[in-house]
Design an enzyme around this catalytic site. Structure first.
Site, mmCIF file in Angstrom:
data_model
loop_
_atom_site.group_PDB
_atom_site.id
_atom_site.type_symbol
_atom_site.label_atom_id
_atom_site.label_comp_id
_atom_site.label_asym_id
_atom_site.label_seq_id
_atom_site.Cartn_x
_atom_site.Cartn_y
_atom_site.Cartn_z
ATOM 1 N N HIS A 84 -18.311 -29.851 -14.911
ATOM 2 C CA HIS A 84 -18.806 -30.352 -16.187
ATOM 3 C C HIS A 84 -18.992 -29.710 -17.613
ATOM 4 O O HIS A 84 -19.057 -28.386 -17.535
ATOM 5 C CB HIS A 84 -20.202 -30.979 -15.740
ATOM 6 C CG HIS A 84 -20.755 -32.099 -16.671
ATOM 7 N ND1 HIS A 84 -20.283 -33.334 -16.390
ATOM 8 C CD2 HIS A 84 -21.338 -32.241 -17.812
ATOM 9 C CE1 HIS A 84 -20.847 -34.211 -17.218
ATOM 10 N NE2 HIS A 84 -21.527 -33.437 -18.111
ATOM 11 N N ASP A 163 -30.700 -42.129 -16.105
ATOM 12 C CA ASP A 163 -29.909 -41.330 -17.218
ATOM 13 C C ASP A 163 -28.833 -42.125 -18.139
ATOM 14 O O ASP A 163 -29.052 -41.804 -19.275
ATOM 15 C CB ASP A 163 -29.162 -40.378 -16.509
ATOM 16 C CG ASP A 163 -28.325 -39.174 -17.419
ATOM 17 O OD1 ASP A 163 -28.953 -38.789 -18.450
ATOM 18 O OD2 ASP A 163 -27.056 -39.603 -17.677
ATOM 19 N N ARG A 170 -31.469 -42.002 -26.249
ATOM 20 C CA ARG A 170 -31.386 -40.718 -26.809
ATOM 21 C C ARG A 170 -30.514 -40.777 -27.938
ATOM 22 O O ARG A 170 -30.865 -40.216 -29.310
ATOM 23 C CB ARG A 170 -31.235 -39.469 -25.765
ATOM 24 C CG ARG A 170 -32.439 -39.271 -25.061
ATOM 25 C CD ARG A 170 -32.120 -38.310 -23.912
ATOM 26 N NE ARG A 170 -31.407 -37.193 -24.344
ATOM 27 C CZ ARG A 170 -30.476 -36.465 -23.663
ATOM 28 N NH1 ARG A 170 -30.040 -37.039 -22.394
ATOM 29 N NH2 ARG A 170 -30.195 -35.130 -24.023
ATOM 30 N N SER A 185 -30.195 -34.423 -17.633
ATOM 31 C CA SER A 185 -29.064 -35.499 -17.681
ATOM 32 C C SER A 185 -27.797 -34.905 -17.054
ATOM 33 O O SER A 185 -27.517 -35.815 -16.279
ATOM 34 C CB SER A 185 -28.864 -35.692 -19.124
ATOM 35 O OG SER A 185 -27.702 -36.389 -19.314
ATOM 36 N N LYS A 189 -26.712 -35.997 -12.667
ATOM 37 C CA LYS A 189 -25.403 -36.604 -12.325
ATOM 38 C C LYS A 189 -24.579 -35.720 -11.376
ATOM 39 O O LYS A 189 -24.009 -36.332 -10.430
ATOM 40 C CB LYS A 189 -24.757 -36.914 -13.559
ATOM 41 C CG LYS A 189 -25.342 -38.168 -14.372
ATOM 42 C CD LYS A 189 -24.578 -38.208 -15.742
ATOM 43 C CE LYS A 189 -24.904 -37.376 -16.630
ATOM 44 N NZ LYS A 189 -24.704 -37.626 -17.946
#
Ligand code: URA
Length: 432
Positions: A84, A163, A170, A185, A189
């Protein structure tokens, strides 16, 4: 039952909240019992006061518990690895890394996000491929990872819904760039999707959420600690986002560049990051190889065409046309010329990202639609020497007016100096 107003006040005053209090707040928000305005105030209190490691873990855990989780490892009978990025400009790493790692025999099942602001999202890039389906059911996703070895889809609605809601909130309340909120966050995930080992690409620089190496290190430490707590291995690469990654910025342009990289013809900095991250993932996988052997196998998959063959199988399995001539192309292409002789001293990532955004390659609000064809190609990068009139970049636009505006914006992103600056690689540091 907790009173959200009291938790907001205590966080505002710098108190540490209990695990149960955070869980109730987050789960209440996911159920719709806590309204957006209170969650927004809470996010702002966290923005100024931060979260302790314990609170950050409680937030991550509560977000995971807000939805379903997926045990891809059990479904495949394999150790599952994932990658990620914290988000940047021109970051198409997953598109090239996925086929390379899968071609080496390690299944890749990735859930990706959309871009917002000046950062691009993998899903938007994939949607420039005609026919590509980003939404698969969980069953289709698992089946494709098992049969083909690779699937990249959007996060399913059932996974970490808290999230999804909180990120959207946000984004419109100036509370995205808070370290604990970003860490929770991202990690919620990755953990909910069942990854046992995770390579995180933490971007550093003017085009990233983390502007300094110190902030990037703190974010990396937080995510490594969250992984530890959950019993997962996490490796963080701190990588350069002071200039765009690779040359292409814009959806279809980036897909073309990712494919060129899978074929071994990609830009130097992007190819280096893809091979480095691929080698790290292979070393964390169940192949039982070290990083050097991982690198050798990743390079071999590019050289012998197996990574490109995997690209084709993956795109077609997901309904897309693998033939790159079907990718959309912009009708107007303008060259940005060097105004002087010199060397590229700086190439501001955020300026290029914003130029691409204004051309239509990204979204300013969640409701905006994307023009997949447009964007910027940075032909010259930091350190390159140029003569007056040499092409610095190309602008790919929908019409002449937006092209003219983008040419000026791209020009302002380039700073030429008498000498090339000190050169450094794209991978700045590795933490694990
Ligand atoms: N990427 C995420 O998934 N979440 C954040 O908060 C920031 C970047």
């Amino acid at each position: 039952m907790i009173r959200p107003a009291e938790l907001i006040q205590r966080k505002r005053d710098g108190e540490e909240l209990g695990d149960g209090e955070i869980a109730e707040l987050v789960l209440g928000y996911a159920r719709g019992d806590v309204p957006d305005y209170q969650m927004a105030a809470f996010a702002m209190a966290v923005y100024f006061r931060g979260l302790s490691p314990r609170e950050t873990f409680a937030l991550t855990d509560a977000m995971i518990r807000s939805g379903e989780t997926l045990d891809l490892g059990a479904a495949l009978g394999r150790k599952v690895v994932d990658k990620h990025s914290t988000g940047g400009v021109g970051d198409k790493t997953s598109l090239a890394l996925g086929p390379i790692v899968a071609a080496c025999g390690v299944p890749v099942g990735k859930m990706s996000g959309r871009g917002l602001g000046h950062t691009g999202g993998t899903l938007d890039k994939l949607e420039s491929i005609p026919g590509y389906r980003v939404e698969l059911t969980t069953e289709e996703f698992v089946e494709q990872v098992r049969d083909v070895g690779l699937a990249i889809i959007g996060q399913t609605g059932d996974l970490v819904p808290a999230d999804k809601q909180l990120y959207g909130l946000r984004d419109v309340t100036a509370t995205v760039d808070q370290l604990s909120l970003i860490a929770a966050s991202i990690m919620s995930k990755k953990l909910a999707a069942g990854a046992q080992a995770i390579v995180l690409d933490v971007k550093v620089g003017d085009g990233a959420f983390m502007k300094t190496i110190d902030d990037a290190r703190r974010l990396a430490e937080t995510m490594i600690a969250l992984g530890d707590e959950a019993g997962r291995e996490v490796v963080c690469l701190l990588t350069d986002m002071d200039q765009p990654l690779g040359a292409a910025v814009g959806n279809a342009l980036e897909v073309r560049e990712a494919l060129a990289t899978v074929r071994g013809n990609g830009p130097a900095d992007f190819s280096e990051l893809v091979l480095y991250a691929s080698a790290r993932l292979l070393a964390l996988s169940d192949l039982g190889v070290g990083e050097a052997e991982g690198r050798r196998r990743a390079e071999a998959a590019v050289a012998d065409g197996s990574a490109e063959a995997m690209w084709r199988r993956w795109i077609e399995a997901q309904g897309g046309t693998a033939d790159e001539s079907t990718l959309p192309a912009a009708p107007v292409v303008r060259v940005v010329e060097a105004p002087d002789d010199g060397a590229v001293a700086r190439l501001g990532a955020i300026r290029i990202g914003n130029a691409a955004l204004r051309l239509g390659a990204g979204r300013r609000t969640k409701a905006d639609t994307i023009d997949h064809a447009v964007g910027v190609v940075c032909i010259r990068k930091r350190g390159d020497e140029v003569e007056r009139g040499d092409p610095l970049a190309e602008v790919h636009a929908r019409d002449e007016a937006s092209a003219a505006e983008a040419v000026e914006a791209v020009l302002s992103a380039y700073e030429l100096g008498p000498e090339p600056p000190h050169r450094h690689g794209v991978v700045l540091e590795v933490m694990s």
